[in-house]
Design a protein around this motif. Sequence first.
Motif, PDB file in Angstrom:
ATOM      1  N   UNK A 330       0.857  -1.177   0.017  1.00 20.12           N
ATOM      2  CA  UNK A 330      -0.010   0.171  -0.145  1.00 20.12           C
ATOM      3  C   UNK A 330       1.024   1.355  -0.064  1.00 20.12           C
ATOM      4  N   UNK A 331       2.028   2.129   0.355  1.00 17.53           N
ATOM      5  CA  UNK A 331       2.793   2.837   1.413  1.00 17.53           C
ATOM      6  C   UNK A 331       3.685   2.622  -0.716  1.00 17.53           C
ATOM      7  N   UNK A 332       3.722   1.752  -1.122  1.00 16.95           N
ATOM      8  CA  UNK A 332       4.403   1.868  -2.379  1.00 16.95           C
ATOM      9  C   UNK A 332       3.395   1.613  -3.634  1.00 16.95           C
ATOM     10  N   UNK A 333       2.222   1.679  -3.259  1.00 17.37           N
ATOM     11  CA  UNK A 333       1.269   2.294  -4.207  1.00 17.37           C
ATOM     12  C   UNK A 333       1.007   3.188  -4.568  1.00 17.37           C
ATOM     13  N   UNK A 334       0.788   4.285  -3.247  1.00 15.59           N
ATOM     14  CA  UNK A 334       0.515   5.451  -3.005  1.00 15.59           C
ATOM     15  C   UNK A 334       1.500   6.219  -3.815  1.00 15.59           C
ATOM     16  N   UNK A 335       2.763   5.703  -3.506  1.00 18.81           N
ATOM     17  CA  UNK A 335       4.173   6.765  -4.436  1.00 18.81           C
ATOM     18  C   UNK A 335       3.598   6.530  -5.636  1.00 18.81           C
ATOM     19  N   UNK A 336       3.648   5.644  -5.788  1.00 20.77           N
ATOM     20  CA  UNK A 336       3.535   4.773  -7.709  1.00 20.77           C
ATOM     21  C   UNK A 336       2.512   6.308  -7.922  1.00 20.77           C
ATOM     22  N   UNK A 337       1.113   6.326  -7.284  1.00 23.64           N
ATOM     23  CA  UNK A 337       0.293   6.981  -7.784  1.00 23.64           C
ATOM     24  C   UNK A 337       0.428   8.799  -8.233  1.00 23.64           C
ATOM     25  N   UNK A 338       1.063   9.110  -7.050  1.00 25.00           N
ATOM     26  CA  UNK A 338       1.783  10.171  -7.318  1.00 25.00           C
ATOM     27  C   UNK A 338       2.653  10.010  -8.047  1.00 25.00           C
ATOM     28  N   UNK A 339       4.194   9.798  -8.122  1.00 27.67           N
ATOM     29  CA  UNK A 339       4.934   9.614  -9.099  1.00 27.67           C
ATOM     30  C   UNK A 339       4.339   9.934 -10.125  1.00 27.67           C
ATOM     31  N   UNK A 340       3.269   9.398 -10.485  1.00 28.57           N
ATOM     32  CA  UNK A 340       2.371   9.425 -12.092  1.00 28.57           C
ATOM     33  C   UNK A 340       1.837  10.706 -12.917  1.00 28.57           C
ATOM     34  N   UNK A 341       2.038  11.504 -11.130  1.00 30.55           N
ATOM     35  CA  UNK A 341       0.990  13.105 -11.185  1.00 30.55           C
ATOM     36  C   UNK A 341       2.062  13.452 -11.236  1.00 30.55           C
ATOM     37  N   UNK A 342       3.157  13.886 -10.918  1.00 39.54           N
ATOM     38  CA  UNK A 342       4.764  14.095 -10.891  1.00 39.54           C
ATOM     39  C   UNK A 342       5.582  13.903 -12.239  1.00 39.54           C
ATOM     40  N   UNK A 343       5.392  12.665 -12.722  1.00 39.03           N
ATOM     41  CA  UNK A 343       5.572  12.385 -14.395  1.00 39.03           C
ATOM     42  C   UNK A 343       4.857  13.508 -15.168  1.00 39.03           C
ATOM     43  N   UNK A 344       3.625  13.212 -15.504  1.00 37.89           N
ATOM     44  CA  UNK A 344       2.718  14.500 -15.514  1.00 37.89           C
ATOM     45  C   UNK A 344       2.391  15.686 -15.814  1.00 37.89           C
ATOM     46  N   UNK A 345       3.170  16.422 -15.088  1.00 37.92           N
ATOM     47  CA  UNK A 345       3.472  17.361 -14.610  1.00 37.92           C
ATOM     48  C   UNK A 345       4.692  18.259 -15.066  1.00 37.92           C
ATOM     49  N   UNK A 346       5.611  17.169 -15.023  1.00 37.06           N
ATOM     50  CA  UNK A 346       7.006  17.442 -15.728  1.00 37.06           C
ATOM     51  C   UNK A 346       7.218  17.355 -16.880  1.00 37.06           C
ATOM     52  N   UNK A 347       5.748  16.965 -17.923  1.00 41.00           N
ATOM     53  CA  UNK A 347       5.870  16.436 -19.275  1.00 41.00           C
ATOM     54  C   UNK A 347       5.645  17.882 -19.884  1.00 41.00           C
ATOM     55  N   UNK A 348       6.850  18.411 -20.073  1.00 41.93           N
ATOM     56  CA  UNK A 348       7.531  19.458 -20.795  1.00 41.93           C
ATOM     57  C   UNK A 348       8.861  19.770 -20.948  1.00 41.93           C
ATOM     58  N   UNK A 349       9.422  20.615 -22.479  1.00 46.61           N
ATOM     59  CA  UNK A 349      11.063  20.572 -22.523  1.00 46.61           C
ATOM     60  C   UNK A 349      11.726  20.838 -21.598  1.00 46.61           C
ATOM     61  N   UNK A 350      12.429  20.287 -21.041  1.00 50.39           N
ATOM     62  CA  UNK A 350      13.891  20.757 -20.324  1.00 50.39           C
ATOM     63  C   UNK A 350      14.036  21.405 -20.434  1.00 50.39           C
ATOM     64  N   UNK A 351      14.446  23.189 -20.428  1.00 48.53           N
ATOM     65  CA  UNK A 351      15.429  24.179 -20.516  1.00 48.53           C
ATOM     66  C   UNK A 351      16.947  24.170 -19.662  1.00 48.53           C
ATOM     67  N   UNK A 352      18.055  24.290 -20.667  1.00 47.49           N
ATOM     68  CA  UNK A 352      18.975  24.299 -19.572  1.00 47.49           C
ATOM     69  C   UNK A 352      19.803  25.867 -20.065  1.00 47.49           C
TER      70      UNK A 352
END
Length: 352
Positions: A330-352
């Motif tokens: 259960x702890x790992x699954x909750x972390x994975x759900x939030x990680x999917x949201x984090x990946x979605x939020x990072x779906x932009x071009x990386x700028x350096x």
Amino acid sequence: MSRLATAPGDLLAAGEQYLERIGQADEFGAVDLVLGLLGDGVPAESLLLELIAPAQRRVGELWAANRWSVAREHGATAVSERAIAAIAAKARPEPALGRITVACTDGEYHALPTRLLAEVLRLRGWRVDFLGASVPGPHLITHLHQTGPDAVALGCALPTRLPRAHATLTACQAVGVPVIVGGSGFGADGRFARLLGADGWAATADAAADRLADTGLPAFPSPRDTLAHLSDEEYTLLTRRRGDLLTGAMATLTAAYPPMAAYTAQQLESTAEDLGHILDFLSAALYVDDTGLFTDFIAWTTGVLLARAVPANAVKAGLRIFHDELRDFPRARLMLIQAIEAAHGADVELEI
């Protein structure tokens, strides 16, 4: 007043020259540059922390943005190691304080930040035993018995090494040697240092030297029962199942993510490595019970992969596969759900 204080623009310009030289693997040019600045009166500590350290951070950023290859990044780091050695050979203060053992935790190969700390401590008057990268805990303890240092300074750049770091610092304390820790692996605010019971933490090499000189150790008390969450055994079971999970995920991802059908052998190997990193960071997050550790990594790695034309959907597909497989975690699954949201939020071009 030092040259650093009176002419920061000169050091900034020198930093650009230094980055250019290490980027070309120009060892002699980089060493000549830093020794010339040292001869002009720039303090050795300033060269270490205001010239070399920022250049190395920039190297990491350029690699993350896919503007520098791994080979170029490694070459630049090797040149910086030689530049640090050249500065240390020129600036040799007599030890006036106690003795400090400086090492990277077992499995940690990012040794340059820890080497910078060792040289700053030497400049401040400590006798330093620098043991380098990935020091196995039992061998470190043997060294402590043989040398009797006042403290250990333990570096950890990757959170995935935290369980080993915890074992090492606990072993050091058990033989009566306090431990100050540092490195990004312990969190930008040092929260994992506190959680794991380190005697002290510092964000930078100069801050660590200040703490050791001014206040000594311990800087905060060891916690009690802060790792009670490990009783659910999710961390232990996940680490045991890593190989099977990785094999299964590769097979499932091939079916769930059609572009993988056209992957080369090298691309498949890189994908397996990325999935392995995801599992390792998930394990570390379970160990310290910190979802942010995992989601921050996923956001970062999504950006790195975007810079290499790997879409965020590939990352999210892998996360969903692990989520579906870890039905009894259960702890790992909750972390994975939030990680999917984090990946979605990072779906932009990386700028350096």
